[in-house]
Enzyme design. Structure first.
Site, PDB file in Angstrom:
ATOM      1  N   ARG A  37     -59.106  39.651 -21.714  1.00 53.26           N
ATOM      2  CA  ARG A  37     -60.504  39.210 -21.679  1.00 53.26           C
ATOM      3  C   ARG A  37     -61.015  38.814 -23.065  1.00 53.26           C
ATOM      4  NH1 ARG A  37     -62.731  40.457 -16.677  1.00 53.26           N
ATOM      5  NH2 ARG A  37     -62.061  42.377 -15.681  1.00 53.26           N
ATOM      6  N   PHE A  95     -53.315  30.208 -12.671  1.00 52.05           N
ATOM      7  CA  PHE A  95     -54.050  31.420 -13.021  1.00 52.05           C
ATOM      8  C   PHE A  95     -54.320  31.411 -14.513  1.00 52.05           C
ATOM      9  CE2 PHE A  95     -55.131  35.852 -13.530  1.00 52.05           C
ATOM     10  CZ  PHE A  95     -55.857  36.095 -12.369  1.00 52.05           C
ATOM     11  N   GLU A 131     -71.151  32.487 -13.526  1.00 51.88           N
ATOM     12  CA  GLU A 131     -69.833  32.938 -13.070  1.00 51.88           C
ATOM     13  C   GLU A 131     -68.737  32.421 -13.996  1.00 51.88           C
ATOM     14  OE1 GLU A 131     -67.841  34.636 -11.667  1.00 51.88           O
ATOM     15  OE2 GLU A 131     -68.150  35.007  -9.547  1.00 51.88           O
ATOM     16  N   ASP A 132     -67.631  33.135 -14.044  1.00 53.24           N
ATOM     17  CA  ASP A 132     -66.508  32.687 -14.855  1.00 53.24           C
ATOM     18  C   ASP A 132     -65.753  31.547 -14.167  1.00 53.24           C
ATOM     19  OD1 ASP A 132     -65.565  34.332 -12.816  1.00 53.24           O
ATOM     20  OD2 ASP A 132     -64.371  35.629 -14.127  1.00 53.24           O
ATOM     21  N   ASP A 151     -62.941  29.922  -7.340  1.00 54.48           N
ATOM     22  CA  ASP A 151     -61.578  29.704  -6.864  1.00 54.48           C
ATOM     23  C   ASP A 151     -61.663  29.299  -5.390  1.00 54.48           C
ATOM     24  OD1 ASP A 151     -58.779  29.799  -6.798  1.00 54.48           O
ATOM     25  OD2 ASP A 151     -58.696  31.952  -6.566  1.00 54.48           O
TER      26      ASP A 151
HETATM   27  P1  IMP Z   1     -63.061  33.299  -5.263  1.00 55.66           P
HETATM   28  O1  IMP Z   1     -63.843  34.234  -4.387  1.00 55.66           O
HETATM   29  O2  IMP Z   1     -61.697  33.004  -4.687  1.00 55.66           O
HETATM   30  O3  IMP Z   1     -63.792  32.043  -5.600  1.00 55.66           O
HETATM   31  O4  IMP Z   1     -62.704  34.110  -6.573  1.00 55.66           O
HETATM   32  C1  IMP Z   1     -63.545  34.190  -7.632  1.00 55.66           C
HETATM   33  C2  IMP Z   1     -63.168  35.338  -8.549  1.00 55.66           C
HETATM   34  O5  IMP Z   1     -61.756  35.558  -8.605  1.00 55.66           O
HETATM   35  C3  IMP Z   1     -63.561  34.982  -9.945  1.00 55.66           C
HETATM   36  O6  IMP Z   1     -64.894  35.368 -10.206  1.00 55.66           O
HETATM   37  C4  IMP Z   1     -62.549  35.710 -10.788  1.00 55.66           C
HETATM   38  O7  IMP Z   1     -63.012  37.010 -11.063  1.00 55.66           O
HETATM   39  C5  IMP Z   1     -61.314  35.773  -9.928  1.00 55.66           C
HETATM   40  N1  IMP Z   1     -60.353  34.704 -10.293  1.00 55.66           N
HETATM   41  C6  IMP Z   1     -60.053  33.592  -9.593  1.00 55.66           C
HETATM   42  N2  IMP Z   1     -59.158  32.830 -10.233  1.00 55.66           N
HETATM   43  C7  IMP Z   1     -58.894  33.472 -11.396  1.00 55.66           C
HETATM   44  C8  IMP Z   1     -58.047  33.151 -12.529  1.00 55.66           C
HETATM   45  O8  IMP Z   1     -57.331  32.127 -12.606  1.00 55.66           O
HETATM   46  N3  IMP Z   1     -58.034  34.065 -13.528  1.00 55.66           N
HETATM   47  C9  IMP Z   1     -58.791  35.208 -13.526  1.00 55.66           C
HETATM   48  N4  IMP Z   1     -59.599  35.528 -12.488  1.00 55.66           N
HETATM   49  C10 IMP Z   1     -59.654  34.668 -11.437  1.00 55.66           C
HETATM   50 MG    MG Z   2     -65.929  36.439 -11.492  1.00 53.70          MG
END
Ligand code: IMP
Ligand code: MG
Length: 183
Positions: A169, A156, A103-104, A107
């Site tokens: 990207r 962010f 995963e990238d 959050d």
């Molecule tokens: P979560 O479900 O809140 O953990 O969100 C995860 C997904 O939200 C990640 O896989 C990203 O695709 C996107 N995301 C969350 N924070 C960022 C950020 O700071 N920049 C870009 N994408 C983000």
């Molecule tokens: Mg992601």
């Protein structure tokens, strides 16, 4: 890009390409050690993890296969839009495999928690997570990150696969966005 009278522009770098390269090699070393002799299947979470996956898998020293899943939790915005949507499932069977999710960024944790639940239905032998970035202070759903690149503050970020409105990207580094109030 504008949102409610705020325009976001590229801000300062948070992690350089060199920082990322060094850390990806370290992660690959740990994964290669831990998965030696196992049946490693990398599951890359599109689109954000694509560049991370490409560098990580080329640094591994153990055999592995790869597949791709796609989920959507964010639109063209910096705020979550509710439940993660699943837009592409894995093509290969996960039964009995040692699955490593790539995963990238983690959050709130909702996306990865949902993904783990879905994958467990196929009875993999193990499921672990490798995430490049961890916004730990934003977590709403506790999730273990077995291989974590960097813990970052609640900002962010874009670049190295991560986008804002599908932009940025391609950047080789990870940068913050700078908000600018517009009339
Ligand atoms: P979560 O479900 O809140 O953990 O969100 C995860 C997904 O939200 C990640 O896989 C990203 O695709 C996107 N995301 C969350 N924070 C960022 C950020 O700071 N920049 C870009 N994408 C983000
Ligand atoms: Mg992601």
């Amino acid at each position: 890009m504008r949102e409610n009278g705020v325009e976001y522009r590229l801000g300062p770098a948070l992690l350089s390409a060199a920082d990322i390269r060094t850390r990806v090699r370290e992660l690959a070393r740990a994964i290669s050690r831990d998965y030696a002799g196992r049946d490693l299947l990398l599951i890359c979470v599109l689109k954000g993890a694509a560049i991370f996956w490409a560098d990580l898998c080329r640094a591994l020293r153990v055999p592995c296969q790869s597949d791709f899943v796609a989920m959507e939790s964010y639109g063209d915005s910096t705020a979550p839009l509710g439940q993660p949507r699943f837009t592409k499932a894995a093509d290969v069977s996960l039964a009995g495999r040692d699955v490593l999710l790539v995963e990238d960024i983690i959050d709130t944790g909702h996306t990865i928690a949902r993904l783990r639940d879905l994958l467990q239905i196929q009875a993999p032998r193990s499921v672990a997570l490798c995430a490049l970035l961890d916004k730990a202070e934003r977590r709403e759903v506790p999730t273990p990150i077995e291989y974590c690149g960097f813990v970052i503050p609640n900002v962010f970020v874009v670049g190295y696969g991560l986008d804002y409105g599908q932009q940025y990207r391609h950047l080789p580094h990870i940068a913050t966005l700078r908000p600018r109030h517009v009339a």
